[in-house]
Scaffold this active site. Structure first.
Site, PDB file in Angstrom:
ATOM      1  CG  HIS A 138       1.089  -2.736   2.632  1.00 53.47           C
ATOM      2  ND1 HIS A 138      -0.298  -2.401   2.396  1.00 53.47           N
ATOM      3  CD2 HIS A 138       1.719  -2.630   1.116  1.00 53.47           C
ATOM      4  CE1 HIS A 138      -0.526  -2.212   1.099  1.00 53.47           C
ATOM      5  NE2 HIS A 138       0.454  -2.074   0.459  1.00 53.47           N
ATOM      6  CD  GLU A 143      -2.350  -3.002   4.873  1.00 55.27           C
ATOM      7  OE1 GLU A 143      -1.227  -2.492   4.677  1.00 55.27           O
ATOM      8  OE2 GLU A 143      -3.068  -2.738   4.201  1.00 55.27           O
TER       9      GLU A 143
HETATM   10  P1  PGA Z   1       1.499   0.240  -6.052  1.00 53.64           P
HETATM   11  O1  PGA Z   1       1.093  -0.866  -4.889  1.00 53.64           O
HETATM   12  O2  PGA Z   1       2.573  -0.769  -6.888  1.00 53.64           O
HETATM   13  O3  PGA Z   1       0.257   0.180  -6.844  1.00 53.64           O
HETATM   14  O4  PGA Z   1       2.169   1.509  -5.792  1.00 53.64           O
HETATM   15  C1  PGA Z   1       2.124  -1.431  -3.990  1.00 53.64           C
HETATM   16  C2  PGA Z   1       1.743  -2.049  -2.905  1.00 53.64           C
HETATM   17  O5  PGA Z   1       0.748  -1.304  -2.261  1.00 53.64           O
HETATM   18  O6  PGA Z   1       2.117  -2.854  -2.373  1.00 53.64           O
END
Ligand code: PGA
Length: 245
Positions: A138, A143
């Site tokens: 995503h 999503e």
């Molecule tokens: P994260 O999340 O940087 O905490 O890994 C990224 C995302 O889910 O887009």
């Protein structure tokens, strides 16, 4: 797509901060699209360092954040509002009037989302958009199976996203199940996109984005159609693509 595989998270963070800083130096009134999550924390740290060293000013910059949880109080420790102020805005000279973060507690979210996109357009569009990527590929909270031309709107979070984000909450039940997110259509209008990822858990998503077909099941794969995308990963996140690039 230009792809940088950096030796570690620190190197990747420094590179992303340098690119973002160069945008601001060339165009002091840049419109920034900003992201939250663990990934950009290091980049924000380097931007604050540059500001403290007198190398960079955010005085004329305007910012638009990618997303925010629905119905989480603005001052909650896990709100993206809190994240942005703690990691960046409290430490730089940005005019708070120029900060835009989706409001997950508005009475009329449909109007709010329409106005958010309109405001981005009225400012002349996002010059540089920072993105992380989910393990399910995503971008923002778009999503798998999101429609590629969607604008900012209220979205339901995937089970896997709720589980991944539960690391910040006391229990799984406390994780909000909805967010306001810029749509993929909104993101794709940005002039330059910098996507960052680190760690082994992102390797499959990075591979699917770069090597696979353009597929709504892999939301980030649409970025292959954008004329200016910079992908910055550490060796672990880039492990499955290094033979292809
Ligand atoms: P994260 O999340 O940087 O905490 O890994 C990224 C995302 O889910 O887009």
């Amino acid at each position: 797509m230009e792809i940088f595989i950096c030796k570690d998270y620190d190197h990747a963070s420094k590179l992303a901060a340098n690119i973002l800083a160069s945008h601001i130096l060339l165009k002091p009134d840049s419109i920034l699209g900003l992201a939250t999550g663990s990934t950009p924390v290091g980049m924000y740290k380097y931007l604050v360092e540059k500001f403290n060293a007198g190398e960079l000013s955010f005085k004329e910059v305007k910012s638009f954040n990618l997303d925010e949880y629905v119905k989480l109080p603005k001052d909650d420790v896990n709100s993206y509002y809190t994240f942005m102020y703690e990691n960046l805005f409290n430490h730089i000279d940005i005019d708070k009037e120029n900060v835009n973060i989706p409001d997950g507690n508005v009475v009329d979210p449909i109007k709010f989302c329409d106005d958010y996109d309109k405001k981005i357009d009225e400012c002349g569009g996002i010059d540089v958009q920072i993105l992380g990527i989910g393990q399910n590929a995503h971008i923002g909270f778009n999503e798998p199976d999101s429609v590629f031309y969607e604008k900012t709107r209220v979205v339901d979070l995937a089970e896997s996203t709720i589980k991944a984000n539960s690391r910040f909450f006391n229990t799984l039940e406390e994780v909000p199940t909805q967010a306001i997110s810029m749509g993929i259509g909104t993101i794709m209008k940005s002039k330059h996109i910098i996507l960052m990822a680190n760690g082994e858990s992102k390797a499959e998503a990075i591979k699917n984005m770069i090597v696979g077909d353009i597929d709504p099941k892999v939301p980030a794969s649409i970025l292959k159609l954008h004329p200016r995308v910079t992908v910055i990963v550490d060796e672990e996140a880039g492990a499955l693509v290094k033979d292809y690039i």
